[in-house]
Motif scaffolding. Structure first.
Motif, PDB file in Angstrom:
ATOM      1  N   PRO A  50      52.072  46.173  53.368  1.00  0.00           N
ATOM      2  CA  PRO A  50      51.250  46.812  52.329  1.00  0.00           C
ATOM      3  C   PRO A  50      49.788  46.396  52.455  1.00  0.00           C
ATOM      4  N   HIS A  51      48.934  47.317  52.111  1.00  0.00           N
ATOM      5  CA  HIS A  51      47.485  47.080  52.149  1.00  0.00           C
ATOM      6  C   HIS A  51      47.050  46.508  50.802  1.00  0.00           C
ATOM      7  N   SER A  52      46.429  45.326  50.811  1.00  0.00           N
ATOM      8  CA  SER A  52      46.001  44.713  49.554  1.00  0.00           C
ATOM      9  C   SER A  52      44.572  45.145  49.232  1.00  0.00           C
ATOM     10  N   ARG A  53      44.336  45.428  47.973  1.00  0.00           N
ATOM     11  CA  ARG A  53      43.014  45.825  47.504  1.00  0.00           C
ATOM     12  C   ARG A  53      42.552  44.840  46.463  1.00  0.00           C
ATOM     13  N   LEU A  54      41.266  44.602  46.448  1.00  0.00           N
ATOM     14  CA  LEU A  54      40.695  43.728  45.429  1.00  0.00           C
ATOM     15  C   LEU A  54      40.515  44.509  44.142  1.00  0.00           C
ATOM     16  N   THR A  55      40.873  43.867  43.050  1.00  0.00           N
ATOM     17  CA  THR A  55      40.625  44.494  41.756  1.00  0.00           C
ATOM     18  C   THR A  55      39.127  44.422  41.475  1.00  0.00           C
ATOM     19  N   PRO A  56      38.628  45.253  40.579  1.00  0.00           N
ATOM     20  CA  PRO A  56      37.196  45.192  40.269  1.00  0.00           C
ATOM     21  C   PRO A  56      36.744  43.815  39.781  1.00  0.00           C
ATOM     22  N   LEU A  57      37.581  43.137  39.007  1.00  0.00           N
ATOM     23  CA  LEU A  57      37.231  41.801  38.530  1.00  0.00           C
ATOM     24  C   LEU A  57      37.139  40.810  39.689  1.00  0.00           C
ATOM     25  N   ALA A  58      38.119  40.852  40.591  1.00  0.00           N
ATOM     26  CA  ALA A  58      38.106  39.943  41.738  1.00  0.00           C
ATOM     27  C   ALA A  58      36.908  40.223  42.635  1.00  0.00           C
ATOM     28  N   LEU A  59      36.574  41.475  42.831  1.00  0.00           N
ATOM     29  CA  LEU A  59      35.422  41.833  43.652  1.00  0.00           C
ATOM     30  C   LEU A  59      34.120  41.364  43.003  1.00  0.00           C
ATOM     31  N   THR A  60      34.010  41.509  41.692  1.00  0.00           N
ATOM     32  CA  THR A  60      32.817  41.047  40.969  1.00  0.00           C
ATOM     33  C   THR A  60      32.664  39.535  41.086  1.00  0.00           C
ATOM     34  N   LEU A  61      33.764  38.812  40.900  1.00  0.00           N
ATOM     35  CA  LEU A  61      33.714  37.353  41.027  1.00  0.00           C
ATOM     36  C   LEU A  61      33.372  36.929  42.451  1.00  0.00           C
ATOM     37  N   LEU A  62      33.924  37.620  43.417  1.00  0.00           N
ATOM     38  CA  LEU A  62      33.658  37.288  44.811  1.00  0.00           C
ATOM     39  C   LEU A  62      32.192  37.512  45.169  1.00  0.00           C
ATOM     40  N   LEU A  63      31.604  38.595  44.682  1.00  0.00           N
ATOM     41  CA  LEU A  63      30.223  38.902  45.014  1.00  0.00           C
ATOM     42  C   LEU A  63      29.213  38.105  44.185  1.00  0.00           C
ATOM     43  N   SER A  64      29.592  37.672  42.988  1.00  0.00           N
ATOM     44  CA  SER A  64      28.647  36.963  42.131  1.00  0.00           C
ATOM     45  C   SER A  64      28.643  35.455  42.367  1.00  0.00           C
ATOM     46  N   THR A  65      29.647  34.913  43.015  1.00  0.00           N
ATOM     47  CA  THR A  65      29.717  33.468  43.244  1.00  0.00           C
ATOM     48  C   THR A  65      28.512  32.927  44.006  1.00  0.00           C
ATOM     49  N   PRO A  66      28.071  33.549  45.103  1.00  0.00           N
ATOM     50  CA  PRO A  66      26.879  33.002  45.784  1.00  0.00           C
ATOM     51  C   PRO A  66      25.626  33.029  44.903  1.00  0.00           C
ATOM     52  N   LEU A  67      25.508  34.028  44.055  1.00  0.00           N
ATOM     53  CA  LEU A  67      24.347  34.090  43.165  1.00  0.00           C
ATOM     54  C   LEU A  67      24.378  32.974  42.134  1.00  0.00           C
ATOM     55  N   LEU A  68      25.565  32.676  41.619  1.00  0.00           N
ATOM     56  CA  LEU A  68      25.688  31.612  40.624  1.00  0.00           C
ATOM     57  C   LEU A  68      25.464  30.236  41.241  1.00  0.00           C
ATOM     58  N   LEU A  69      25.875  30.061  42.481  1.00  0.00           N
ATOM     59  CA  LEU A  69      25.719  28.773  43.141  1.00  0.00           C
ATOM     60  C   LEU A  69      24.323  28.572  43.717  1.00  0.00           C
ATOM     61  N   ALA A  70      23.521  29.597  43.760  1.00  0.00           N
ATOM     62  CA  ALA A  70      22.180  29.484  44.335  1.00  0.00           C
ATOM     63  C   ALA A  70      21.293  28.556  43.511  1.00  0.00           C
ATOM     64  N   GLY A  71      21.550  28.429  42.231  1.00  0.00           N
ATOM     65  CA  GLY A  71      20.736  27.561  41.391  1.00  0.00           C
ATOM     66  C   GLY A  71      21.098  26.096  41.484  1.00  0.00           C
ATOM     67  N   CYS A  72      22.138  25.755  42.225  1.00  0.00           N
ATOM     68  CA  CYS A  72      22.597  24.373  42.313  1.00  0.00           C
ATOM     69  C   CYS A  72      21.850  23.541  43.341  1.00  0.00           C
ATOM     70  N   GLY A  73      21.049  24.145  44.147  1.00  0.00           N
ATOM     71  CA  GLY A  73      20.366  23.381  45.182  1.00  0.00           C
ATOM     72  C   GLY A  73      19.003  23.972  45.457  1.00  0.00           C
ATOM     73  N   GLY A  74      18.450  23.590  46.549  1.00  0.00           N
ATOM     74  CA  GLY A  74      17.158  24.127  46.926  1.00  0.00           C
ATOM     75  C   GLY A  74      16.049  23.118  46.735  1.00  0.00           C
TER      76      GLY A  74
END
Length: 94
Positions: A2-26
């Protein structure tokens, strides 16, 4: 298979994680040097807040008020958080 698809919530969390972690360093992350190592200021503020809560507990025990307090753990945790967030809000550096 079977082909697995990401739910909209999982896709949103996956794409927003790098943005949220960007403020932790630099280069502009607030930090302080202690014994040759850089520590984030929020860790220093949390330690100060815990220290203030411990001192307040000792004072209240000696005054006999600690036994009368309901939900002592919550009260001391709230005091530590209030001090830490207050220092963070004021932007004080040790």
């Amino acid at each position: 298979m079977p082909h697995s698809r990401l739910t909209p919530l999982a896709l949103t969390l996956l794409l927003s994680t790098p943005l949220l972690l960007a403020g932790c360093g630099g280069p502009h992350a607030p930090s302080v040097m202690i014994s040759g190592s850089y520590f984030p200021l929020w860790m220093v503020y949390a330690a100060v807040g815990i220290g203030v809560a411990l001192v307040a507990r000792v004072v209240l025990i000696r005054l006999g008020i600690d036994d009368l307090m309901p939900l002592r753990v919550l009260a001391y945790a709230a005091l530590a958080a209030a001090v830490a967030f207050g220092l963070l809000w004021l932007g004080l550096t040790p």
